[in-house]
Design a protein around this motif. Sequence first.
Motif, PDB file in Angstrom:
ATOM      1  N   ASP A   6       0.851  -1.187   0.000  1.00 55.24           N
ATOM      2  CA  ASP A   6       0.000   0.000   0.000  1.00 55.24           C
ATOM      3  C   ASP A   6       0.891   1.241   0.000  1.00 55.24           C
ATOM      4  O   ASP A   6       1.126   1.843   1.045  1.00 55.24           O
ATOM      5  CB  ASP A   6      -0.880  -0.056   1.270  1.00 55.24           C
ATOM      6  CG  ASP A   6      -2.010   0.950   1.248  1.00 55.24           C
ATOM      7  OD1 ASP A   6      -2.516   1.258   0.158  1.00 55.24           O
ATOM      8  OD2 ASP A   6      -2.396   1.427   2.332  1.00 55.24           O
ATOM      9  N   THR A  27      -2.797   2.067  -4.315  1.00 53.37           N
ATOM     10  CA  THR A  27      -2.392   3.461  -4.101  1.00 53.37           C
ATOM     11  C   THR A  27      -3.661   4.240  -3.775  1.00 53.37           C
ATOM     12  O   THR A  27      -4.769   3.713  -3.896  1.00 53.37           O
ATOM     13  CB  THR A  27      -1.764   4.057  -5.374  1.00 53.37           C
ATOM     14  OG1 THR A  27      -2.757   4.053  -6.410  1.00 53.37           O
ATOM     15  CG2 THR A  27      -0.553   3.270  -5.839  1.00 53.37           C
ATOM     16  N   ASN A  28      -3.492   5.467  -3.351  1.00 54.77           N
ATOM     17  CA  ASN A  28      -4.633   6.378  -3.213  1.00 54.77           C
ATOM     18  C   ASN A  28      -4.103   7.794  -3.418  1.00 54.77           C
ATOM     19  O   ASN A  28      -2.869   7.988  -3.468  1.00 54.77           O
ATOM     20  CB  ASN A  28      -5.357   6.176  -1.866  1.00 54.77           C
ATOM     21  CG  ASN A  28      -4.490   6.517  -0.660  1.00 54.77           C
ATOM     22  OD1 ASN A  28      -3.732   7.488  -0.680  1.00 54.77           O
ATOM     23  ND2 ASN A  28      -4.594   5.730   0.396  1.00 54.77           N
ATOM     24  N   LEU A  31      -1.399   8.851  -0.953  1.00 55.51           N
ATOM     25  CA  LEU A  31      -0.097   8.178  -1.127  1.00 55.51           C
ATOM     26  C   LEU A  31       0.656   8.768  -2.324  1.00 55.51           C
ATOM     27  O   LEU A  31       1.886   8.910  -2.285  1.00 55.51           O
ATOM     28  CB  LEU A  31      -0.293   6.667  -1.318  1.00 55.51           C
ATOM     29  CG  LEU A  31      -0.824   5.909  -0.090  1.00 55.51           C
ATOM     30  CD1 LEU A  31      -1.184   4.466  -0.458  1.00 55.51           C
ATOM     31  CD2 LEU A  31       0.188   5.925   1.048  1.00 55.51           C
ATOM     32  N   LYS A  87     -10.107   2.030  -8.740  1.00 57.09           N
ATOM     33  CA  LYS A  87     -10.531   2.146  -7.337  1.00 57.09           C
ATOM     34  C   LYS A  87     -11.636   3.198  -7.252  1.00 57.09           C
ATOM     35  O   LYS A  87     -11.454   4.350  -7.662  1.00 57.09           O
ATOM     36  CB  LYS A  87      -9.313   2.573  -6.503  1.00 57.09           C
ATOM     37  CG  LYS A  87      -9.330   2.097  -5.085  1.00 57.09           C
ATOM     38  CD  LYS A  87      -7.970   2.370  -4.478  1.00 57.09           C
ATOM     39  CE  LYS A  87      -7.927   2.014  -3.025  1.00 57.09           C
ATOM     40  NZ  LYS A  87      -6.686   2.483  -2.410  1.00 57.09           N
ATOM     41  N   PHE A 133     -11.290  -0.592   5.708  1.00 58.86           N
ATOM     42  CA  PHE A 133     -10.123   0.096   6.294  1.00 58.86           C
ATOM     43  C   PHE A 133     -10.036  -0.229   7.781  1.00 58.86           C
ATOM     44  O   PHE A 133     -10.659   0.437   8.603  1.00 58.86           O
ATOM     45  CB  PHE A 133     -10.272   1.610   6.106  1.00 58.86           C
ATOM     46  CG  PHE A 133      -9.888   2.131   4.754  1.00 58.86           C
ATOM     47  CD1 PHE A 133     -10.068   1.368   3.605  1.00 58.86           C
ATOM     48  CD2 PHE A 133      -9.351   3.404   4.620  1.00 58.86           C
ATOM     49  CE1 PHE A 133      -9.716   1.866   2.357  1.00 58.86           C
ATOM     50  CE2 PHE A 133      -8.993   3.908   3.384  1.00 58.86           C
ATOM     51  CZ  PHE A 133      -9.177   3.151   2.245  1.00 58.86           C
ATOM     52  N   ARG A 136      -8.268   2.542  10.363  1.00 58.77           N
ATOM     53  CA  ARG A 136      -9.082   3.729  10.639  1.00 58.77           C
ATOM     54  C   ARG A 136     -10.247   3.402  11.563  1.00 58.77           C
ATOM     55  O   ARG A 136     -10.734   4.269  12.299  1.00 58.77           O
ATOM     56  CB  ARG A 136      -9.578   4.361   9.330  1.00 58.77           C
ATOM     57  CG  ARG A 136      -8.444   4.933   8.508  1.00 58.77           C
ATOM     58  CD  ARG A 136      -8.902   5.783   7.356  1.00 58.77           C
ATOM     59  NE  ARG A 136      -7.790   5.999   6.434  1.00 58.77           N
ATOM     60  CZ  ARG A 136      -7.816   6.809   5.387  1.00 58.77           C
ATOM     61  NH1 ARG A 136      -8.912   7.491   5.123  1.00 58.77           N
ATOM     62  NH2 ARG A 136      -6.761   6.943   4.598  1.00 58.77           N
ATOM     63  N   ALA A 167      -7.539  -3.364   4.189  1.00 53.43           N
ATOM     64  CA  ALA A 167      -6.726  -2.161   3.946  1.00 53.43           C
ATOM     65  C   ALA A 167      -6.544  -1.385   5.242  1.00 53.43           C
ATOM     66  O   ALA A 167      -7.098  -1.752   6.276  1.00 53.43           O
ATOM     67  CB  ALA A 167      -7.394  -1.302   2.891  1.00 53.43           C
ATOM     68  N   SER A 168      -5.737  -0.338   5.150  1.00 50.97           N
ATOM     69  CA  SER A 168      -5.431   0.499   6.313  1.00 50.97           C
ATOM     70  C   SER A 168      -4.808  -0.354   7.426  1.00 50.97           C
ATOM     71  O   SER A 168      -5.201  -0.274   8.578  1.00 50.97           O
ATOM     72  CB  SER A 168      -6.709   1.199   6.803  1.00 50.97           C
ATOM     73  OG  SER A 168      -6.454   2.087   7.840  1.00 50.97           O
ATOM     74  N   ARG A 170      -1.895  -1.307   9.876  1.00 53.51           N
ATOM     75  CA  ARG A 170      -0.934  -0.447  10.558  1.00 53.51           C
ATOM     76  C   ARG A 170       0.263  -1.200  11.123  1.00 53.51           C
ATOM     77  O   ARG A 170       1.275  -0.600  11.432  1.00 53.51           O
ATOM     78  CB  ARG A 170      -1.641   0.298  11.707  1.00 53.51           C
ATOM     79  CG  ARG A 170      -2.785   1.184  11.249  1.00 53.51           C
ATOM     80  CD  ARG A 170      -2.275   2.509  10.710  1.00 53.51           C
ATOM     81  NE  ARG A 170      -3.292   3.217   9.931  1.00 53.51           N
ATOM     82  CZ  ARG A 170      -4.305   3.881  10.458  1.00 53.51           C
ATOM     83  NH1 ARG A 170      -4.436   3.953  11.765  1.00 53.51           N
ATOM     84  NH2 ARG A 170      -5.186   4.488   9.698  1.00 53.51           N
ATOM     85  N   THR A 187      -3.398  -5.434   2.148  1.00 55.43           N
ATOM     86  CA  THR A 187      -2.534  -4.425   1.551  1.00 55.43           C
ATOM     87  C   THR A 187      -1.926  -3.608   2.672  1.00 55.43           C
ATOM     88  O   THR A 187      -2.629  -3.101   3.544  1.00 55.43           O
ATOM     89  CB  THR A 187      -3.267  -3.529   0.528  1.00 55.43           C
ATOM     90  OG1 THR A 187      -2.274  -2.702  -0.117  1.00 55.43           O
ATOM     91  CG2 THR A 187      -4.354  -2.655   1.125  1.00 55.43           C
TER      92      THR A 187
HETATM   93  C1  E4P Z   1      -6.270   1.248   0.826  1.00 59.65           C
HETATM   94  O1  E4P Z   1      -6.287   0.921  -0.330  1.00 59.65           O
HETATM   95  C2  E4P Z   1      -5.778   2.556   1.305  1.00 59.65           C
HETATM   96  O2  E4P Z   1      -4.864   3.044   0.355  1.00 59.65           O
HETATM   97  C3  E4P Z   1      -5.019   2.473   2.595  1.00 59.65           C
HETATM   98  O3  E4P Z   1      -4.912   1.162   3.064  1.00 59.65           O
HETATM   99  C4  E4P Z   1      -5.420   3.468   3.612  1.00 59.65           C
HETATM  100  O4  E4P Z   1      -4.589   3.321   4.736  1.00 59.65           O
HETATM  101  P1  E4P Z   1      -4.455   4.425   5.872  1.00 59.65           P
HETATM  102  O5  E4P Z   1      -5.690   4.376   6.714  1.00 59.65           O
HETATM  103  O6  E4P Z   1      -3.239   4.031   6.647  1.00 59.65           O
HETATM  104  O7  E4P Z   1      -4.313   5.755   5.177  1.00 59.65           O
END
Ligand code: E4P
Length: 216
Positions: A6, A27-28, A31, A87, A133, A136, A167-168, A170, A187
């Motif tokens: 990620d 990606t987002n 990022l 996405k 996520f 978060r 996702a997200s 940590r 990811t």
């Molecule tokens: C998922 O595709 C997002 O890009 C990502 O996992 C968000 O993570 P974050 O909450 O650490 O920003």
Amino acid sequence: MKFFIDTANLDQIREANDLGILDGVTTNPSLMAKEGIRGEENINKHYVDICNIVEGDVSAEVIATDLDGMIREGEKLTTLHPQIVVKIPMIKEGVKAIRYLNSKGIKTNCTLVFSAGQAILAAKAGATYVSPFIGRLDDISTEGVELIGQIVDIYRYYDFDTQVLAASIRHTMHIVQCAEVGADVVTCPLDPILGLLKHPLTDIGLEKFLADHNKK
Ligand code: E4P
């Protein structure tokens, strides 16, 4: 379980890819901005650079939030490289965009998912991936990993094809916990992936083996 990284950082993508365990990249816009990649042309070139490093799916996020805009952007993104997955955010128009892109055979990743209800809608619309996520959710004192397990159970019950992409993430334990509840994909940034390697007994054991081997 597939491993995606990620990040939009090319060095980190290369490092994870060199491990031989990388299945894709997410990606987002945040990022991309973190790497200083700005402007449509530069961003598109960066997606192609990422696709040229890894073999698997590479998620590229739309910026538009209206249906026509998301479809237009999504269709354009897929012309960049065959590995691109579009996405799309979990909003009403996003669900419609996923349905449309799916009907055209375009892969999608439904992002910003925070509940099982949203995940059901993403699957019904035909998303290739759903991205809950978890970090978060943890941030607001809600158990993110529980949501992964809940969505996995629902999808299995109904035999949905949508893959659960946790996702997200940590930290390293998030990866292990997602594996325990059956996530299809995780990811994560590079550090939690490398964290999986670490155990003090491995280091101590290896040091002793080498020392014994070298004894005269
Ligand atoms: C998922 O595709 C997002 O890009 C990502 O996992 C968000 O993570 P974050 O909450 O650490 O920003």
